[in-house]
Design an enzyme around this catalytic site. Structure first.
Site, PDB file in Angstrom:
ATOM      1  N   SER A  75       3.275   4.447   6.097  1.00  0.00           N
ATOM      2  CA  SER A  75       3.144   2.994   6.298  1.00  0.00           C
ATOM      3  C   SER A  75       2.640   2.773   7.705  1.00  0.00           C
ATOM      4  CB  SER A  75       4.490   2.286   6.109  1.00  0.00           C
ATOM      5  OG  SER A  75       4.387   0.956   6.579  1.00  0.00           O
ATOM      6  N   SER A  77       2.295   0.031   9.495  1.00  0.00           N
ATOM      7  CA  SER A  77       3.188  -0.827  10.299  1.00  0.00           C
ATOM      8  C   SER A  77       4.580  -0.216  10.417  1.00  0.00           C
ATOM      9  CB  SER A  77       3.311  -2.205   9.640  1.00  0.00           C
ATOM     10  OG  SER A  77       3.938  -2.070   8.372  1.00  0.00           O
ATOM     11  N   THR A  80       6.889  -1.777   5.735  1.00  0.00           N
ATOM     12  CA  THR A  80       6.597  -2.219   4.360  1.00  0.00           C
ATOM     13  C   THR A  80       7.807  -1.962   3.464  1.00  0.00           C
ATOM     14  OG1 THR A  80       4.268  -1.912   4.695  1.00  0.00           O
ATOM     15  CG2 THR A  80       5.014  -1.843   2.419  1.00  0.00           C
ATOM     16  N   ARG A 123      -5.834  -0.396   6.868  1.00  0.00           N
ATOM     17  CA  ARG A 123      -6.919   0.226   6.087  1.00  0.00           C
ATOM     18  C   ARG A 123      -7.981   0.853   6.973  1.00  0.00           C
ATOM     19  NH1 ARG A 123      -6.725  -4.955   6.156  1.00  0.00           N
ATOM     20  NH2 ARG A 123      -8.497  -6.281   6.682  1.00  0.00           N
ATOM     21  N   GLU A 197      -9.882  -6.500   0.339  1.00  0.00           N
ATOM     22  CA  GLU A 197      -9.295  -6.895   1.620  1.00  0.00           C
ATOM     23  C   GLU A 197     -10.322  -7.307   2.660  1.00  0.00           C
ATOM     24  OE1 GLU A 197      -5.535  -5.249   3.080  1.00  0.00           O
ATOM     25  OE2 GLU A 197      -5.873  -3.614   1.675  1.00  0.00           O
ATOM     26  N   HIS A 213     -13.828   6.349 -23.291  1.00  0.00           N
ATOM     27  CA  HIS A 213     -12.935   6.204 -24.431  1.00  0.00           C
ATOM     28  C   HIS A 213     -12.363   4.799 -24.539  1.00  0.00           C
ATOM     29  CE1 HIS A 213     -13.289  10.537 -24.998  1.00  0.00           C
ATOM     30  NE2 HIS A 213     -13.349  10.556 -23.673  1.00  0.00           N
ATOM     31  N   LYS A 301       4.298 -11.620   2.590  1.00  0.00           N
ATOM     32  CA  LYS A 301       5.371 -10.741   3.086  1.00  0.00           C
ATOM     33  C   LYS A 301       6.457 -11.570   3.773  1.00  0.00           C
ATOM     34  CE  LYS A 301       2.644  -6.486   3.758  1.00  0.00           C
ATOM     35  NZ  LYS A 301       2.068  -5.523   4.702  1.00  0.00           N
TER      36      LYS A 301
HETATM   37  O1  PA5 Z   1      -4.679  -3.051   4.631  1.00  0.00           O
HETATM   38  C1  PA5 Z   1      -3.653  -3.764   4.712  1.00  0.00           C
HETATM   39  O2  PA5 Z   1      -3.457  -4.532   5.648  1.00  0.00           O
HETATM   40  C2  PA5 Z   1      -2.609  -3.695   3.616  1.00  0.00           C
HETATM   41  O3  PA5 Z   1      -3.122  -3.168   2.441  1.00  0.00           O
HETATM   42  C3  PA5 Z   1      -1.418  -2.846   4.115  1.00  0.00           C
HETATM   43  O4  PA5 Z   1      -1.821  -1.522   4.266  1.00  0.00           O
HETATM   44  C4  PA5 Z   1      -0.247  -2.953   3.128  1.00  0.00           C
HETATM   45  O5  PA5 Z   1       0.199  -4.286   3.040  1.00  0.00           O
HETATM   46  C5  PA5 Z   1       0.918  -2.064   3.531  1.00  0.00           C
HETATM   47  O6  PA5 Z   1       1.241  -2.205   4.889  1.00  0.00           O
HETATM   48  P1  PA5 Z   1       1.416  -0.891   5.761  1.00  0.00           P
HETATM   49  O7  PA5 Z   1       0.115  -0.153   5.685  1.00  0.00           O
HETATM   50  O8  PA5 Z   1       1.713  -1.361   7.133  1.00  0.00           O
HETATM   51  O9  PA5 Z   1       2.537  -0.127   5.145  1.00  0.00           O
END
Ligand code: PA5
Length: 305
Positions: A75, A77, A80, A123, A197, A213, A301
């Site tokens: 994660s 951050s 999550t 990302r 995103e 298929h 969130k």
């Molecule tokens: O790209 C993003 O901001 C989201 O897809 C986050 O990756 C997602 O909400 C999960 O958060 P984190 O990557 O901090 O665990």
């Protein structure tokens, strides 16, 4: 850092040498993560098969998780809730825990923590999150990493193919459908999530041979087919290439072909990932949309707290 600079940092991220210290004995690997962090697990699971690897994008871990499991929570951050919940369950089952994160609650866990640099969109930190897994389990050569760096650098300098794809999607107001086969199915999924995103459009991914298929019929007979933009990542296997050709023939549809560049899996994988990053980024710019904006995801969130 602006979003273009984030994209350009990928070439340096792949030089990240961090490795996981693996337990002496483990029988399976479970990787948990969501969104931009979760896709890292998918990519790894597709390219590594010496141990069973299960990817969890949810609150709970599978029943088999126990002291024989190497559990890797990813994660960016570190906050999550789904990932933290899965991690707690894995701790309760005595799995060996590794956290890959830039901070948050995950970084404070009493486990092996791989601390990655903060300050990026999750990302955009794919390299930092994926390379510890790649270094540990696939051990790429320095030459391979440097060649991959160069391929990404060249794309940073010239991504006209990405601009062309983005402009076609934009002008025709289409929804991308990205099709791929092993070992690039998770790359097609990454493209879909980057379209979602960064460019804020609905997008879909699908894979050969499975789509032969089910989706093959609607590829000819669905309504609104003119609303989709079909992209096919060129398959490694001859047999699947034939499938892609025959699928276009019988459905009377044309897929825009995208070909991986590079000599090794690492090079081709990162080339394709970065190309998808740029197509979604360019599409966001054409739409006059901020690619870094994830305000609704953040609001959601907050409202769930
Ligand atoms: O790209 C993003 O901001 C989201 O897809 C986050 O990756 C997602 O909400 C999960 O958060 P984190 O990557 O901090 O665990």
């Amino acid at each position: 850092m602006d979003f273009a600079a984030e994209l350009k940092s990928l070439k340096d991220q792949i030089r990240y040498r961090s490795r996981i210290v693996t337990p002496g004995v483990f029988k399976n690997i479970v990787i948990s993560g969501m969104g931009g962090s979760g896709v890292v697990g998918r990519i790894f699971a597709e390219i590594y098969s010496k141990f069973p690897v299960v990817v969890v994008h949810d609150y709970h871990v599978p029943d088999f998780v126990d002291s024989n499991t190497l559990f890797i929570a990813i994660s960016y951050s570190g906050n999550t809730e789904e990932t933290l919940s899965a991690c707690e369950e894995a701790e309760e089952r005595n799995a060996s825990i590794v956290a890959i994160t830039s901070g948050g609650s995950l970084a404070r866990k009493n486990c092996q923590v791989i601390r990655i640099p903060p300050g990026l969109q999750p990302r955009s930190a794919l390299g930092y999150m994926l390379m510890p897994l790649v270094n540990t389990f696939l051990n790429p050569s320095q030459e391979d990493i440097e060649r991959t760096h160069l391929i990404l650098k060249e794309m940073d300098e010239n991504h006209s193919l990405a601009s062309k794809l983005a402009s076609e999607i934009f002008k025709q107001e289409r929804f991308p459908v990205v099709m791929a086969s092993s070992p690039y199915r998770s790359v097609a999924y990454r493209w879909k999530t980057q379209f979602n995103e960064n460019a804020k459009i609905l997008a879909f991914s699908s894979d050969f041979p499975e789509l032969n298929h089910n989706e093959t019929m609607p590829l000819k007979l669905s309504y609104s087919l003119d609303r989709f933009y079909f992209i096919a990542i060129k398959p490694e296997s001859q047999r699947i290439r034939k499938r892609v050709d025959v699928t276009q023939l019988v459905t009377e549809r044309t897929f825009t072909a995208v070909e991986p560049i590079g000599d090794t899996l690492l090079q081709k994988l990162f080339y394709l990932i970065h190309l998808g990053d740029y197509v979604s980024y360019e599409l966001a710019l054409l739409r006059n949309i901020d690619p870094s904006d994830v305000s609704l995801i953040e609001e959601l969130k907050r409202k769930l707290q």
